[in-house]
Motif scaffolding. Structure first.
Motif, PDB file in Angstrom:
ATOM      1  N   ARG A   1      -7.784  37.003  82.193  1.00 12.02           N
ATOM      2  CA  ARG A   1      -6.448  37.393  81.732  1.00 12.02           C
ATOM      3  C   ARG A   1      -6.479  37.820  80.272  1.00 12.02           C
ATOM      4  N   ARG A   2      -7.330  37.177  79.481  1.00 12.96           N
ATOM      5  CA  ARG A   2      -7.444  37.567  78.078  1.00 12.96           C
ATOM      6  C   ARG A   2      -8.004  38.980  77.945  1.00 12.96           C
ATOM      7  N   ILE A   3      -8.851  39.406  78.878  1.00 15.49           N
ATOM      8  CA  ILE A   3      -9.382  40.765  78.834  1.00 15.49           C
ATOM      9  C   ILE A   3      -8.240  41.771  78.937  1.00 15.49           C
ATOM     10  N   ALA A   4      -7.284  41.507  79.812  1.00 17.13           N
ATOM     11  CA  ALA A   4      -6.165  42.434  79.989  1.00 17.13           C
ATOM     12  C   ALA A   4      -5.186  42.391  78.828  1.00 17.13           C
ATOM     13  N   ASP A   5      -5.091  41.258  78.134  1.00 14.69           N
ATOM     14  CA  ASP A   5      -4.079  41.101  77.086  1.00 14.69           C
ATOM     15  C   ASP A   5      -4.600  41.339  75.682  1.00 14.69           C
ATOM     16  N   SER A   6      -5.906  41.373  75.486  1.00 14.62           N
ATOM     17  CA  SER A   6      -6.458  41.450  74.138  1.00 14.62           C
ATOM     18  C   SER A   6      -6.342  42.863  73.578  1.00 14.62           C
ATOM     19  N   ARG A   7      -6.323  42.941  72.249  1.00 18.19           N
ATOM     20  CA  ARG A   7      -6.268  44.233  71.553  1.00 18.19           C
ATOM     21  C   ARG A   7      -7.642  44.706  71.102  1.00 18.19           C
ATOM     22  N   GLY A   8      -8.631  43.901  71.248  1.00 16.48           N
ATOM     23  CA  GLY A   8      -9.965  44.284  70.835  1.00 16.48           C
ATOM     24  C   GLY A   8     -10.945  43.163  71.102  1.00 16.48           C
ATOM     25  N   LEU A   9     -12.227  43.415  70.833  1.00 16.15           N
ATOM     26  CA  LEU A   9     -13.254  42.426  71.101  1.00 16.15           C
ATOM     27  C   LEU A   9     -13.107  41.201  70.218  1.00 16.15           C
ATOM     28  N   ALA A  10     -12.759  41.400  68.964  1.00 13.72           N
ATOM     29  CA  ALA A  10     -12.580  40.255  68.071  1.00 13.72           C
ATOM     30  C   ALA A  10     -11.389  39.409  68.498  1.00 13.72           C
ATOM     31  N   ASP A  11     -10.326  40.064  68.923  1.00 13.00           N
ATOM     32  CA  ASP A  11      -9.157  39.329  69.400  1.00 13.00           C
ATOM     33  C   ASP A  11      -9.492  38.556  70.664  1.00 13.00           C
ATOM     34  N   PHE A  12     -10.281  39.143  71.559  1.00 12.03           N
ATOM     35  CA  PHE A  12     -10.686  38.451  72.779  1.00 12.03           C
ATOM     36  C   PHE A  12     -11.522  37.224  72.451  1.00 12.03           C
ATOM     37  N   ALA A  13     -12.485  37.376  71.555  1.00 16.17           N
ATOM     38  CA  ALA A  13     -13.345  36.241  71.200  1.00 16.17           C
ATOM     39  C   ALA A  13     -12.544  35.125  70.547  1.00 16.17           C
ATOM     40  N   ALA A  14     -11.591  35.487  69.694  1.00 18.26           N
ATOM     41  CA  ALA A  14     -10.775  34.470  69.025  1.00 18.26           C
ATOM     42  C   ALA A  14      -9.924  33.689  70.017  1.00 18.26           C
ATOM     43  N   GLY A  15      -9.519  34.317  71.117  1.00 18.70           N
ATOM     44  CA  GLY A  15      -8.718  33.620  72.112  1.00 18.70           C
ATOM     45  C   GLY A  15      -9.540  32.818  73.100  1.00 18.70           C
ATOM     46  N   VAL A  16     -10.769  33.256  73.398  1.00 19.64           N
ATOM     47  CA  VAL A  16     -11.587  32.601  74.411  1.00 19.64           C
ATOM     48  C   VAL A  16     -12.340  31.399  73.834  1.00 19.64           C
ATOM     49  N   ARG A  17     -12.680  31.421  72.544  1.00 20.52           N
ATOM     50  CA  ARG A  17     -13.465  30.313  71.977  1.00 20.52           C
ATOM     51  C   ARG A  17     -12.734  28.974  72.087  1.00 20.52           C
ATOM     52  N   PRO A  18     -11.451  28.852  71.669  1.00 22.84           N
ATOM     53  CA  PRO A  18     -10.772  27.559  71.884  1.00 22.84           C
ATOM     54  C   PRO A  18     -10.589  27.224  73.358  1.00 22.84           C
ATOM     55  N   LEU A  19     -10.461  28.246  74.214  1.00 28.85           N
ATOM     56  CA  LEU A  19     -10.366  27.997  75.649  1.00 28.85           C
ATOM     57  C   LEU A  19     -11.661  27.376  76.169  1.00 28.85           C
ATOM     58  N   LEU A  20     -12.802  27.878  75.719  1.00 34.90           N
ATOM     59  CA  LEU A  20     -14.086  27.317  76.125  1.00 34.90           C
ATOM     60  C   LEU A  20     -14.224  25.872  75.665  1.00 34.90           C
ATOM     61  N   LEU A  21     -13.929  25.618  74.406  1.00 33.79           N
ATOM     62  CA  LEU A  21     -14.065  24.256  73.879  1.00 33.79           C
ATOM     63  C   LEU A  21     -13.097  23.299  74.563  1.00 33.79           C
ATOM     64  N   GLY A  22     -11.883  23.756  74.855  1.00 34.61           N
ATOM     65  CA  GLY A  22     -10.921  22.910  75.552  1.00 34.61           C
ATOM     66  C   GLY A  22     -11.361  22.594  76.968  1.00 34.61           C
ATOM     67  N   THR A  23     -11.920  23.587  77.661  1.00 30.06           N
ATOM     68  CA  THR A  23     -12.403  23.360  79.028  1.00 30.06           C
ATOM     69  C   THR A  23     -13.561  22.378  79.044  1.00 30.06           C
ATOM     70  N   VAL A  24     -14.482  22.527  78.090  1.00 29.36           N
ATOM     71  CA  VAL A  24     -15.618  21.610  78.012  1.00 29.36           C
ATOM     72  C   VAL A  24     -15.145  20.188  77.716  1.00 29.36           C
ATOM     73  N   THR A  25     -14.202  20.040  76.800  1.00 29.04           N
ATOM     74  CA  THR A  25     -13.680  18.713  76.475  1.00 29.04           C
ATOM     75  C   THR A  25     -13.015  18.071  77.686  1.00 29.04           C
ATOM     76  N   LEU A  26     -12.266  18.858  78.431  1.00 29.54           N
ATOM     77  CA  LEU A  26     -11.597  18.338  79.623  1.00 29.54           C
ATOM     78  C   LEU A  26     -12.613  17.843  80.654  1.00 29.54           C
ATOM     79  N   GLN A  27     -13.679  18.595  80.862  1.00 30.53           N
ATOM     80  CA  GLN A  27     -14.695  18.181  81.828  1.00 30.53           C
ATOM     81  C   GLN A  27     -15.423  16.925  81.364  1.00 30.53           C
ATOM     82  N   LEU A  28     -15.741  16.841  80.076  1.00 29.07           N
ATOM     83  CA  LEU A  28     -16.436  15.647  79.580  1.00 29.07           C
ATOM     84  C   LEU A  28     -15.555  14.412  79.668  1.00 29.07           C
ATOM     85  N   LEU A  29     -14.247  14.552  79.475  1.00 30.78           N
ATOM     86  CA  LEU A  29     -13.341  13.417  79.649  1.00 30.78           C
ATOM     87  C   LEU A  29     -13.323  12.965  81.109  1.00 30.78           C
TER      88      LEU A  29
END
Length: 420
Positions: A280-308
């Motif tokens: 979904r971020r691919i469709a909503d992002s304005r550029g590669l930097a914007d996509f990376a800035a949105g996906v990085r906290p998503l990755l860390l949040g997903t990893v934290t949820l799984q470890l919990l």
């Protein structure tokens, strides 16, 4: 001689003619519009003594305002002149540009092939996304339509059943080990190990944990089985070897393996959550930097949820810091494999397996009656004396997991990791 007057300075006339012929035919403005350059007659006729012909103002012709894509393409053509490196790039990646639904998909494809902002500068663009915008605007597509929404990963009952199978197999094995004794218990354990191995293989071939065909090297299965076997029997074996054994069967710890098997289901759910949100971020992002800035906290949040979730399950079945580190390592390795980085995942699993095997081998090697060999077991003995046998897999798998996490924060936030 009567006729048209000769120019007063032939040399100046030639110089002005060359300047006019070398100038671009169209002059771009800041708003993207183009103005024809002055012709030779309108500039030089007064200086040559010739009365200019009366100008006729054409009637205004109504026209639609140029689209942003046409203004970008026109300005780019005027800026490039005869040299057109973007045209060469467009022909080289014709298929990618033709099937792209938006410029970001082209940018992701270029990024996957090694393009960076520095590479885009050679094509006279400030970054990869700006270059992708021009490629997208210049490829003929017929009737333009709104870009379709990027679909989420399909979910079916088959993969839900697949990710629940390892937990069920581990639960039945644990119950069998608890109610049996002697040789029967050994047989139940062997059968349960085979059943669990088949369930894990079935789970990683379905749903969000499924890697592209041929992505994971076959040796990854061997390393994964070694790490799981060490989580069950490694600590007991290491303790006996350090005390001069083994002197018979050593203690097994099936509880952590049960927790890891039960954690397959939340791991699959977290993997699907991460994949869907990233698409979904691919469709909503304005550029590669914007996509990376949105996906990085998503990755860390997903990893934290799984470890919990893994911590809670290990707390119910027999908590072990080594099992928690192993669960994190397997999660990161699987995410990287699913999204196109199997080599890094395989290298981390191989390194962790080799380190655990080396810890055991160093203790056995220290028994060789030769000078200096007894020092080989000193590091392992010091770690075990300080923190216990479980510290070896904790340190080994924890270090490998941290390395994969560092790699994932750079690799899994790229748009090319989430596009076909």
């Amino acid at each position: 001689m009567r006729g048209s007057a000769a120019p007063t300075s032939p040399g100046a006339w030639d110089a002005r003619s060359e300047a006019l012929l070398g100038a671009p035919a169209l002059t771009p403005h800041a708003d993207g519009s183009l103005e024809p350059r002055p012709t030779e007659e309108t500039v030089d006729a007064p200086s040559a003594g010739i009365a200019p012909a009366p100008s006729v103002t054409p009637a205004p012709v109504p026209s639609a305002a140029p689209s942003p894509a046409s203004r970008t393409a026109a300005a780019s053509r005027a800026r490039r002149g005869n040299a057109d490196p973007v045209k060469v790039l467009m022909h080289r990646h014709q298929e990618l540009c033709a099937r792209a639904v938006d410029p970001l998909e082209i940018a992701a494809g270029l990024e996957a092939q090694g393009f960076t902002d520095r590479t885009a500068a050679r094509f006279r663009h400030r970054d990869v996304f700006s270059l992708a915008e021009e490629l997208y605007a210049r490829v003929p597509r017929g009737i333009e339509s709104a870009p379709p929404t990027v679909p989420a990963a399909p979910r079916s009952d088959a993969w839900v059943l697949a990710v629940l199978t390892p937990g069920a197999a581990a639960a039945f094995t644990g119950i069998g080990l608890a109610v049996t004794h002697g040789p029967l218990r050994l047989a139940v354990g062997a059968a349960g190990a085979l059943l669990l191995a088949g369930a894990l293989l079935f789970a990683v071939r379905r749903g969000p944990l499924r890697a592209p065909d041929g992505a994971a090297p076959p040796a990854v299965r061997v390393w994964t089985l070694w790490l799981l076997a060490y989580a069950v029997a490694g600590d007991g074996l290491l303790a006996q070897v350090l005390s001069g054994g083994p002197d018979g069967p050593w203690d097994l710890a099936p509880g952590p393996l049960l927790g890891l098997a039960l954690a397959v289901a939340p791991a699959a759910w977290c993997a699907q959550l991460f994949a869907n949100r990233a698409r979904r971020r691919i469709a909503d992002s304005r550029g590669l930097a914007d996509f990376a800035a949105g996906v990085r906290p998503l990755l860390l949040g997903t990893v934290t949820l799984q470890l919990l979730a893994l911590t809670v399950l290990l707390g119910l079945t027999g908590f072990s810091s080594g099992a928690l580190a192993l669960g994190a390592l397997l999660l990161f390795a699987r995410l990287l494999t699913v999204h196109g980085f199997p080599e890094t995942a395989a290298a981390a699993l191989a390194a962790a397996s080799a380190a655990e095997a080396l810890a055991l081998a160093s203790v056995f090697a220290a028994r060789v009656p030769a000078p200096g060999f007894d020092a080989l077991a000193a590091p392992v003995r010091a770690v075990v004396d300080t923190w216990g046998p479980g510290a070896v897999p904790t340190l080994v798998c924890g270090a490998a997991a941290l390395g994969l996490l560092a790699h994932a924060t750079g690799s899994l936030v790229r748009a090319s990791a989430h596009t076909p």
